[in-house]
Design an enzyme around this catalytic site. Structure first.
Site, PDB file in Angstrom:
ATOM      1  N   CYS A  24       4.041  -8.048   2.051  1.00  0.00           N
ATOM      2  CA  CYS A  24       3.604  -8.231   0.665  1.00  0.00           C
ATOM      3  C   CYS A  24       3.968  -6.960  -0.091  1.00  0.00           C
ATOM      4  O   CYS A  24       4.766  -6.158   0.387  1.00  0.00           O
ATOM      5  CB  CYS A  24       2.116  -8.581   0.567  1.00  0.00           C
ATOM      6  SG  CYS A  24       0.968  -7.253   0.997  1.00  0.00           S
ATOM      7  N   ASN A  27       0.815  -3.926   1.122  1.00  0.00           N
ATOM      8  CA  ASN A  27       0.322  -4.008   2.500  1.00  0.00           C
ATOM      9  C   ASN A  27      -1.167  -3.673   2.597  1.00  0.00           C
ATOM     10  O   ASN A  27      -1.621  -3.048   3.547  1.00  0.00           O
ATOM     11  CB  ASN A  27       1.157  -3.109   3.414  1.00  0.00           C
ATOM     12  CG  ASN A  27       0.931  -3.351   4.900  1.00  0.00           C
ATOM     13  OD1 ASN A  27       0.968  -2.419   5.682  1.00  0.00           O
ATOM     14  ND2 ASN A  27       0.689  -4.575   5.309  1.00  0.00           N
ATOM     15  N   CYS A  29      -3.549  -6.315   1.081  1.00  0.00           N
ATOM     16  CA  CYS A  29      -4.284  -7.578   0.891  1.00  0.00           C
ATOM     17  C   CYS A  29      -3.687  -8.694   1.752  1.00  0.00           C
ATOM     18  O   CYS A  29      -4.194  -8.999   2.819  1.00  0.00           O
ATOM     19  CB  CYS A  29      -4.282  -8.014  -0.575  1.00  0.00           C
ATOM     20  SG  CYS A  29      -5.257  -6.986  -1.677  1.00  0.00           S
ATOM     21  N   ARG A  30      -2.600  -9.273   1.278  1.00  0.00           N
ATOM     22  CA  ARG A  30      -2.063 -10.478   1.918  1.00  0.00           C
ATOM     23  C   ARG A  30      -1.447 -10.242   3.287  1.00  0.00           C
ATOM     24  O   ARG A  30      -1.766 -10.954   4.244  1.00  0.00           O
ATOM     25  CB  ARG A  30      -1.030 -11.131   0.996  1.00  0.00           C
ATOM     26  CG  ARG A  30      -1.628 -11.624  -0.301  1.00  0.00           C
ATOM     27  CD  ARG A  30      -0.571 -12.056  -1.283  1.00  0.00           C
ATOM     28  NE  ARG A  30       0.151 -10.884  -1.771  1.00  0.00           N
ATOM     29  CZ  ARG A  30       1.248 -10.944  -2.535  1.00  0.00           C
ATOM     30  NH1 ARG A  30       1.745 -12.118  -2.869  1.00  0.00           N
ATOM     31  NH2 ARG A  30       1.826  -9.826  -2.951  1.00  0.00           N
ATOM     32  N   SER A  31      -0.553  -9.268   3.405  1.00  0.00           N
ATOM     33  CA  SER A  31       0.132  -9.112   4.692  1.00  0.00           C
ATOM     34  C   SER A  31      -0.788  -8.632   5.818  1.00  0.00           C
ATOM     35  O   SER A  31      -0.678  -9.147   6.937  1.00  0.00           O
ATOM     36  CB  SER A  31       1.380  -8.235   4.562  1.00  0.00           C
ATOM     37  OG  SER A  31       1.101  -6.977   4.030  1.00  0.00           O
ATOM     38  N   ASP A 141      -1.015 -13.146  -4.997  1.00  0.00           N
ATOM     39  CA  ASP A 141      -1.642 -11.831  -4.853  1.00  0.00           C
ATOM     40  C   ASP A 141      -3.048 -11.868  -5.451  1.00  0.00           C
ATOM     41  O   ASP A 141      -3.199 -12.070  -6.656  1.00  0.00           O
ATOM     42  CB  ASP A 141      -0.795 -10.781  -5.559  1.00  0.00           C
ATOM     43  CG  ASP A 141      -1.223  -9.360  -5.231  1.00  0.00           C
ATOM     44  OD1 ASP A 141      -2.311  -9.170  -4.643  1.00  0.00           O
ATOM     45  OD2 ASP A 141      -0.453  -8.437  -5.564  1.00  0.00           O
TER      46      ASP A 141
END
Length: 174
Positions: A24, A27, A29-31, A141
């Protein structure tokens, strides 16, 4: 907990070694959420010893920082621990080392494709490609949003993780 949607013995997976990098922007939140969710899926299927999972960001905004507190809190409610993960940027060697680089959105994908050596561009895919029933082209995001955004991200990541696991197992059995 529901039972796995497929069954695969350790014997069938003995010859598989696979490396996946979730990507993401920062690095945080999402990943890292995808890394933790997918690691849990692998552990549930006794596959942690065969598949390496990591996460990174297209930008080095938060070097060595833990995941966003909101991401951690929402993930913890579902049984995922992100506390040990630390942010890092994508580095050139990632393109060679990993079999799949899974991006969370189109911007992440474009940035990776711009940096990626031509012989490795086939490894870059969108994580949302592995969604099984939800129609979404990206994992959005949640950083600038509220709690529902973090829950939506977890829903999408859990579903895409199931689809990714099926993809890997199908590829191994081919």
């Amino acid at each position: 907990m529901t039972s796995p949607p497929f069954n695969l013995s350790n014997t069938e997976m003995n010859y598989v070694a696979y490396k996946i990098l979730f990507v993401c922007m920062g690095n945080i939140c999402r990943s890292p959420t995808a890394e933790a969710v997918f690691q849990k899926r692998l552990a549930d299927h006794d596959l942690l010893h065969r598949i390496k999972v990591d996460s990174a960001g297209t930008h080095n905004f938060h070097p060595n920082a833990p995941p966003d507190e909101r991401s951690q809190a929402h993930a913890r409610k579902r049984g995922y621990d992100l506390s040990h993960l630390r942010a890092r940027p994508v580095v050139d060697s990632d393109f060679e080392e990993f079999d799949l680089l899974l991006t969370m959105d189109w911007d992440n994908r474009a940035l990776l494709e711009d940096r990626c050596p031509a012989q490795h561009t086939h490894k870059i895919r969108g994580f949302a490609e592995f969604l099984q029933t939800t129609q979404a082209s990206v994992i959005p995001d949640p950083y600038y949003g509220e709690d529902p955004g973090f829950e939506q991200v977890l829903d999408l990541i859990e579903e895409a993780s199931d689809g990714l696991l099926k993809f890997i197992i199908t590829k191994a059995q081919a």
